[in-house]
Design a protein around this motif. Structure first.
Motif, mmCIF file in Angstrom:
data_model
loop_
_atom_site.group_PDB
_atom_site.id
_atom_site.type_symbol
_atom_site.label_atom_id
_atom_site.label_comp_id
_atom_site.label_asym_id
_atom_site.label_seq_id
_atom_site.Cartn_x
_atom_site.Cartn_y
_atom_site.Cartn_z
ATOM 1 N N ALA A 1 17.226 123.354 -64.389
ATOM 2 C CA ALA A 1 17.744 122.859 -63.110
ATOM 3 C C ALA A 1 18.221 123.999 -62.223
ATOM 4 N N ALA A 2 18.693 125.084 -62.855
ATOM 5 C CA ALA A 2 19.242 126.209 -62.093
ATOM 6 C C ALA A 2 18.145 127.073 -61.477
ATOM 7 N N ARG A 3 16.948 127.020 -62.027
ATOM 8 C CA ARG A 3 15.879 127.922 -61.588
ATOM 9 C C ARG A 3 15.610 127.754 -60.088
ATOM 10 N N GLY A 4 15.665 128.872 -59.379
ATOM 11 C CA GLY A 4 15.413 128.859 -57.945
ATOM 12 C C GLY A 4 16.652 128.668 -57.091
ATOM 13 N N GLN A 5 17.811 128.420 -57.733
ATOM 14 C CA GLN A 5 19.040 128.204 -56.959
ATOM 15 C C GLN A 5 19.655 129.540 -56.511
ATOM 16 N N THR A 6 20.394 129.487 -55.433
ATOM 17 C CA THR A 6 21.189 130.623 -54.959
ATOM 18 C C THR A 6 22.656 130.235 -55.039
ATOM 19 N N VAL A 7 23.419 130.988 -55.845
ATOM 20 C CA VAL A 7 24.828 130.695 -56.076
ATOM 21 C C VAL A 7 25.678 131.491 -55.088
ATOM 22 N N ARG B 1 32.071 115.333 -47.300
ATOM 23 C CA ARG B 1 30.962 116.089 -47.889
ATOM 24 C C ARG B 1 31.217 116.262 -49.390
ATOM 25 N N ASP B 2 30.923 115.228 -50.162
ATOM 26 C CA ASP B 2 31.205 115.245 -51.596
ATOM 27 C C ASP B 2 30.054 115.816 -52.431
ATOM 28 N N SER B 3 29.013 116.263 -51.804
ATOM 29 C CA SER B 3 27.922 116.954 -52.490
ATOM 30 C C SER B 3 27.345 117.974 -51.518
ATOM 31 N N ASP B 4 26.505 118.877 -52.067
ATOM 32 C CA ASP B 4 25.873 119.902 -51.237
ATOM 33 C C ASP B 4 26.907 120.764 -50.510
ATOM 34 N N GLY B 5 28.029 121.071 -51.215
ATOM 35 C CA GLY B 5 29.062 121.920 -50.621
ATOM 36 C C GLY B 5 28.612 123.364 -50.481
ATOM 37 N N GLU C 1 35.758 120.219 -46.564
ATOM 38 C CA GLU C 1 34.519 119.485 -46.819
ATOM 39 C C GLU C 1 34.821 118.098 -47.373
ATOM 40 N N ARG C 2 35.801 117.996 -48.254
ATOM 41 C CA ARG C 2 36.142 116.665 -48.779
ATOM 42 C C ARG C 2 36.702 115.771 -47.676
ATOM 43 N N ALA C 3 37.541 116.359 -46.813
ATOM 44 C CA ALA C 3 38.107 115.572 -45.710
ATOM 45 C C ALA C 3 37.012 115.055 -44.790
ATOM 46 N N ALA C 4 35.906 115.807 -44.713
ATOM 47 C CA ALA C 4 34.787 115.408 -43.850
ATOM 48 C C ALA C 4 33.790 114.515 -44.584
ATOM 49 N N ALA D 1 29.877 121.406 -55.461
ATOM 50 C CA ALA D 1 28.997 122.574 -55.369
ATOM 51 C C ALA D 1 27.532 122.147 -55.270
ATOM 52 N N ALA D 2 26.809 122.779 -54.366
ATOM 53 C CA ALA D 2 25.388 122.450 -54.200
ATOM 54 C C ALA D 2 24.553 122.986 -55.350
ATOM 55 N N ASN D 3 25.036 124.036 -55.995
ATOM 56 C CA ASN D 3 24.250 124.707 -57.043
ATOM 57 C C ASN D 3 25.084 124.875 -58.309
ATOM 58 N N ALA D 4 25.591 123.749 -58.822
ATOM 59 C CA ALA D 4 26.491 123.794 -59.980
ATOM 60 C C ALA D 4 25.783 124.336 -61.227
#
Length: 398
Positions: A31-37, A90-94, A85-88, A311-314
């Motif tokens: 799942a991590a392959r190709g992600q940017t942390v 944005r609970d995913s793709d942070g 982000e939570r206030a807005a 986190a978008a790339n957990a």
């Protein structure tokens, strides 16, 4: 780096760590392959920044996971971003994937449910850690991390002094008061709004308070009054003899180190026992500077990384956290020519190849051993740091 050391590290990198659930970890790697942390980390130290760059190059080469450091001047910036982000909604793709976190900032994120996990027990290289409840790897400023933070480097508060100008440095915090009185204007500490200045105050509080055990619990009005009374008496006597009369303070550790190098002061401080040797190698301090700690020991803690809940790339962040615990990575990090930070791994859990890698690391005259550093003093509960620095600011800056 010597050929022997390079060969040993290469052997370590090729080794396969033991872990409990290989299938689950393979799913994480896939799942991590190709992600940017996006690793949010304090950017005030060039050697740390260079080490993070090296981590990114290795994780990209080995796991196809890129790392981009978001350089912070204060970790609270990342905490604020996740809160916003939570206030807005944005609970995913942070925007924050990994945070170098400690103390009050961990406590704030933990209390508000802003962290991903627990995940540490799922990391294969956690097998090299002592994760018993009282281990420094399991507690952050007295707060149990419960698997929501992964350790990556040891930190110890140390002082340094120029042996060309100081025969015998102070042996305790009362000794700093007396030394400053005998040498007015030759010592100072960073502003307590910076964590280094705050740590200096905490070191003094631990030594001077009548009951240090009180500092391990959340601060109360009565406890603060009782614990800090001797501290304020000590600081009132110290302050007039500080550099520039204690009316201004270096912004941070780097500025204070420059004062030492320029000969304006005779002693400085760091949270990295290897930083003095590294600075000498880089020509940033005289070769006559050496490290010392108070006879009763000094504050020590573990630096952690954590993953925000959105986190978008957990998965990629977990791969990076695991790579930081690889014995080869830890030996590379402890190399004085790289970063010089002491490892968080338990030596008893390492195989002979890993032990050889640590044994082969270079030394330097200004690099203390773990034995030289004496006892490790526990950080006070995170609430004490906030309360102490606020009280200091009210007393001395208004």
């Amino acid at each position: 780096m010597t050929l022997k050391l390079t060969a040993t590290l290469a052997a370590l990198i090729l080794a396969t760590p033991a872990h409990a659930d290989a299938d689950a970890w393979q799913e994480t790697l896939a799942a991590a392959r190709g992600q940017t942390v996006y690793w949010n980390a304090w950017g005030g130290d060039q050697r740390t920044n260079a080490f993070i760059d090296w981590v990114g190059s290795e994780t990209e080469r080995r796991f196809d996971v890129k790392v981009r450091q978001v350089k912070l001047s204060n970790t609270a910036e990342a905490v604020t971003r996740v809160l916003s982000e939570r206030a807005a909604g944005r609970d995913s793709d942070g925007t924050v994937d990994l945070v170098w976190l400690n103390g009050p900032n961990f406590l704030a994120m933990q209390e508000q449910g802003l962290l991903h996990g627990p995940f540490v027990a799922d990391l294969p290289n956690a097998a090299y850690l002592d994760l018993s409840p009282t281990s420094p790897n399991s507690v952050d400023f007295t707060v149990p991390v419960e698997g929501f933070e992964s350790p990556w480097r040891l930190a110890r508060f140390v002082f340094n002094y120029d042996t060309a100008r100081v025969d015998t440095p102070p042996s305790d915090m009362l000794g700093f008061r007396d030394w400053a009185a005998a040498h007015p204007g030759r010592f100072t500490h960073p502003d307590p709004s910076d964590f280094m200045g705050a740590t200096f105050l905490k070191q003094a509080l631990i030594e001077l308070t009548p009951d240090p055990d009180l500092l391990q619990a959340p601060v109360t009005e009565q406890a603060f009054a009782n614990a800090t009374a001797p501290f304020w008496d000590w600081y009132d006597a110290l302050r007039p003899n500080l550099w520039r009369g204690g009316t201004v303070f270096p912004e941070n550790e780097s500025v204070q180190q420059q004062l030492l190098n320029d000969g304006e002061i005779d002693m400085a401080m760091s949270f990295d026992p290897a930083s003095t040797a590294a600075a000498i190698n880089e020509g940033l301090l005289p070769e006559t500077v050496r490290v010392f700690v108070p006879e009763g020991g000094s504050i020590g803690n573990v630096s952690f990384v954590a993953i925000p809940y959105n986190a978008a790339n957990a998965e990629g962040a977990e791969v990076v956290a695991n790579f930081l615990l690889d014995p080869a990575t830890q030996a590379h990090m402890q190399n004085i020519e790289v970063l010089g930070s002491f490892s968080v791994l338990d030596p008893a859990r390492l195989d002979q190849t890993a032990r050889d890698a640590f044994d082969a690391l270079p030394t330097a005259p200004a690099l203390p051993s773990l034995a030289d550093l004496g006892p490790t003093l526990l950080e006070p509960h995170a609430s004490w740091m906030t309360r102490l620095t606020e009280a200091w600011a009210r007393r001395y800056t208004r």
